[in-house]
Design an enzyme around this catalytic site. Structure first.
Site, PDB file in Angstrom:
ATOM      1  CB  SER A 156      -6.614 -49.423 -10.542  1.00 31.18           C
ATOM      2  OG  SER A 156      -5.458 -48.085  -9.553  1.00 31.18           O
ATOM      3  CG  ASP A 157      -3.040 -49.873  -4.316  1.00 29.60           C
ATOM      4  OD1 ASP A 157      -2.960 -49.055  -3.856  1.00 29.60           O
ATOM      5  OD2 ASP A 157      -3.049 -51.253  -3.117  1.00 29.60           O
ATOM      6  CB  CYS A 158      -0.071 -46.384  -6.825  1.00 34.24           C
ATOM      7  SG  CYS A 158      -1.166 -44.848  -6.043  1.00 34.24           S
ATOM      8  CB  SER A 206      -0.741 -51.298  -2.704  1.00 35.60           C
ATOM      9  OG  SER A 206      -1.353 -51.254  -1.575  1.00 35.60           O
TER      10      SER A 206
END
Length: 572
Positions: A287-289, A5
């Site tokens: 965090s986003d992935c 993302s």
């Protein structure tokens, strides 16, 4: 969210028996046993299990008992178990954007609960401009999330709502947001988070309409508010590009006017640390992935993986969706780039949230949320709410000479045309398994006995006009025509932006071909979350009405039919 993302997320914080009927027999279904921490007799004597102590004291006590390796393994969305303390592994990543979604690994529809209510996609619900409706939807989703958690099919921490601003009309994920207005987006987020984390609604019918109100449903004690669930707002800012030309969200330089934000966009500013720290208050930052890996591997912002995890941790990140921090943090410490106290700061945020959720309270009988189960999912109340949300969000864009509503008492026949006319896949991105999805065709059949159907296009991209002949033939036979065109996830979704605001492929030609032979002005229905240029239809007298239905969820077919036949008056 998916395995990829944009930028970092921020949290705003802020053994009974179920009977299921098979034919005429009652078959007992036993509630699964969930291994909560602080279980007697061996693991309930630690100070962090003592519910009379302040939450911060309990969290600090737990941190003090961990080894460095155990601490590091908590810095991932899939936090490792600590068997010696009786602590099971925990999955932070579950999704609930407009209903319980199947995207995150924390959700499973393979247990006793096979489906969950699918509400309209956010862009449509937001179009109702109804704060109490937004809160009611979030409350209903929360009840179903908690029910699924109690039966071992979901977590307690959810990465929703999406608070990005819909800046670029081509953006594939604009459908997930409340739109382009920051004020609307902020209002939606406040209502969603407050209701999802511990408020609920009650509805009562009054003259066929629903009246929504909120009532506190938060567990409190001397240690502060307890949470039913935890909501996490994503993706903060500077994210409105998936993949367009040579640019992707992993390398696009998303520079904000005020501050550059750590994430897939490569503009990472020195002010980010203080900005993120201000958001911690009583929550956590994830965090986003794979976003921490992107700092080094894609953006080349740092020289080593150790520098990347150190930068993320110092900026305020508590967990990494992925394994990059857990794999490289030990060597970052060995190299002197990270201090153990930096990790302790992150763990204090994480364990504080889990404590507020009651994860370390054992199995107290006084917790009313633990009683929720399969009987609280896909209820008639929730499905009525999904219908009401679709009704209130649908927008009437054109209605020449009051063409709508139609009178079912005098209609002899109706044609429904379009690649999504008979589809039950009307939820948009981040959809789970709907309870009882209704297609537009099924909805219209409730009002007209003599009904014809043709797809016109093989699919939404509509790259061929080969099926136009059948659509034209059907249109000639019917007294009235409803044609459904627009967008689906083949046109706009995560990791896929649009190149044009026009109708995809030959859809415009299909509309014109059908309008040319239709005996009366046709009803044009538009699906999708992004804007569509249908200026050709605005002044065309052959098109009597235009309705935008977005992604209306499992009750969309019913809602549209009610509007077409005057049982509900849509917004302008």
């Amino acid at each position: 969210m998916s395995t990829q993302s944009s930028v970092f997320f921020f949290l705003i914080c802020l053994h009974f028996l179920q009977l299921v009927t098979f034919s005429h027999c009652y078959v007992p279904i036993k509630k699964p046993i969930i291994q909560y921490p602080c279980r007697p007799p061996n693991h309930n004597s630690y100070p962090f299990c003592n519910i009379s102590l302040p939450l911060k004291t309990r969290a600090q006590s737990l941190i003090s008992l961990l080894t460095l390796d155990e601490k590091i393994q908590q810095l991932s969305n899939n936090a490792s178990a600590i068997p010696r303390l009786g602590i099971s592994s925990y999955e932070w990543w579950s999704e609930s954007l407009h209903g319980i979604a199947a995207n995150g690994p924390g959700i499973s529809f393979n247990g006793t609960i096979k489906s969950a209510t699918s509400f309209p996609q956010v862009i449509l619900t937001a179009s109702a401009f109804n704060r109490s409706l937004w809160a009611a939807v979030a409350s209903a989703i929360a009840v179903e999330a908690m029910a699924m958690h109690n039966w071992g099919q979901a977590g307690l921490t959810y990465w929703a709502p999406n608070i990005n601003i819909f800046r670029d009309p081509r953006w594939g994920r604009g459908q997930e947001t409340p739109g382009e207005d920051p004020m609307v987006a902020s209002a939606f987020a406040v209502e969603y988070v407050r209701a999802f984390q511990g408020q609920y609604h009650r509805t009562d019918a009054r003259k066929g309409r629903y009246k929504y109100g909120l009532q506190r449903r938060v567990l409190r004690d001397d240690n502060g508010d307890r949470l039913m669930l935890s909501a996490c707002c994503k993706h903060f800012t500077a994210y409105d590009l998936e993949k367009w030309g040579q640019f992707t969200r992993y390398n696009f330089n998303a520079v904000s006017l005020a501050v550059s934000i750590l994430g897939y966009g490569s503009g990472y500013g020195r002010h980010v640390s203080s900005t993120l720290q201000k958001l911690h208050t009583s929550g956590y930052i994830t965090s986003d992935c794979d976003a921490v890996a992107t700092i080094y591997e894609d953006q080349k912002y740092t020289k080593t993986p150790e520098d990347a995890v150190a930068a993320a941790l110092r900026a305020g990140t508590d967990i990494n969706c992925g394994t990059y921090m857990s794999r490289h943090m030990k060597s970052a410490i060995d190299q002197g780039k990270v201090l153990e106290e930096d990790i302790d700061r992150a763990l204090l945020n994480l364990f504080s949230v889990q404590l507020r959720l009651g994860l370390f309270d054992g199995e107290p009988e006084s917790n009313p949320f633990r009683k929720l189960g399969p009987q609280d999912v896909c209820t008639s109340e929730h499905r009525k709410l999904a219908l009401e949300a679709a009704r209130q969000g649908i927008v009437l864009l054109k209605n020449e000479q009051k063409f709508l509503p139609l009178d079912k008492r005098i209609i002899s026949s109706l044609a429904i045309i379009g690649p999504l006319a008979n589809s039950t896949n009307l939820g948009g991105g981040y959809t789970g398994v709907p309870c009882n999805p209704t297609s537009i065709l099924e909805g219209l059949k409730e009002y007209v006995n003599n009904i014809y159907h043709a797809a016109g296009c093989q699919d939404v991209p509509c790259n061929s006009s080969a099926d136009f002949a059948e659509a034209v033939s059907v249109a000639k036979q019917a007294e009235y025509v409803v044609i459904v065109v627009g967008l689906d996830l083949s046109q706009e979704t995560e990791d896929h932006d649009r190149y044009s605001l026009l109708l995809p492929g030959h859809q415009k030609e299909l509309v014109i071909a059908v309008a040319t032979v239709s005996r009366k002005p046709l009803i044009l229905v538009l699906t999708g979350g992004g804007p569509i240029d249908v200026s050709f239809a605005v002044g065309d007298p052959r098109i009597g009405s235009i309705l935008w239905i977005g992604y209306p969820g499992e009750s969309g077919g019913t809602a549209l039919s009610e509007i077409i036949f005057g049982h509900y008056n849509p917004g302008w």
